[in-house]
Design an enzyme around this catalytic site. Structure first.
Site, PDB file in Angstrom:
ATOM      1  CE1 TYR A  73       4.871  -2.665  52.948  1.00  0.00           C
ATOM      2  CE2 TYR A  73       2.512  -2.971  52.666  1.00  0.00           C
ATOM      3  CZ  TYR A  73       3.724  -3.389  53.183  1.00  0.00           C
ATOM      4  OH  TYR A  73       3.790  -4.543  53.928  1.00  0.00           O
ATOM      5  CB  CYS A  74       7.806  -0.930  47.503  1.00  0.00           C
ATOM      6  SG  CYS A  74       8.353   0.764  47.210  1.00  0.00           S
ATOM      7  N   GLY A  75       9.528  -0.908  49.713  1.00  0.00           N
ATOM      8  CA  GLY A  75      10.541  -0.573  50.703  1.00  0.00           C
ATOM      9  C   GLY A  75      10.767   0.913  50.878  1.00  0.00           C
ATOM     10  CG  PHE A 102       8.176  -2.026  55.512  1.00  0.00           C
ATOM     11  CD1 PHE A 102       7.031  -2.098  56.275  1.00  0.00           C
ATOM     12  CD2 PHE A 102       9.263  -2.805  55.875  1.00  0.00           C
ATOM     13  CE1 PHE A 102       6.965  -2.922  57.390  1.00  0.00           C
ATOM     14  CE2 PHE A 102       9.206  -3.639  56.975  1.00  0.00           C
ATOM     15  CZ  PHE A 102       8.054  -3.695  57.738  1.00  0.00           C
TER      16      PHE A 102
END
Length: 126
Positions: A73-75, A102
């Site tokens: 996952y990332c932003g 996120f």
């Protein structure tokens, strides 16, 4: 619902926040954050590992199994998809990432660790 597609000779699964949350709560996935160390330090999903995009090396990720796959996952979901593609291009057979990243995790009301500005300590949010 999770969607799987063929990418770089492997299988890339895009999972919803709800799917990731359910599996993570059951300790059935390895969750890895690919954002910068500063982003991770400021706030992240508690217990998630960090493998920043800037130094992302697919060969150094934990070994995954059918019982406990890796989910990146990332932003927003953009960087985690790119790192998923890099992972598959390195010859690994499958990987998953979280749609919406996120930001979607927080928007869904899921808990995370944030930074207390007064002490710098990680504190549970919300």
């Amino acid at each position: 619902m999770a969607e799987t597609e063929a990418v770089n000779g492997g299988s890339l699964t895009t999972m919803s926040v709800e799917e990731v949350k359910a599996l993570y709560d059951e300790n059935r996935i390895v969750l890895i954050d690919v954002r910068t160390p500063a982003e991770y330090a400021f706030e992240h999903i508690g217990g998630a590992l960090l493998a920043p995009m800037s130094g992302f090396d697919p060969a150094r990720l934990p070994t995954q199994s059918d019982d406990r796959p890796i989910v990146l996952y990332c932003g927003s979901g953009m960087r985690s998809r790119k790192m998923s593609e890099k992972y598959l291009a390195a010859g690994f057979g499958k990987i998953a990432h979280m749609a919406g990243g996120f930001g979607a995790w927080k928007q869904s009301g899921n808990g995370f660790l944030g930074t207390d500005p007064a002490t710098g300590a990680h504190v549970p949010r919300p």
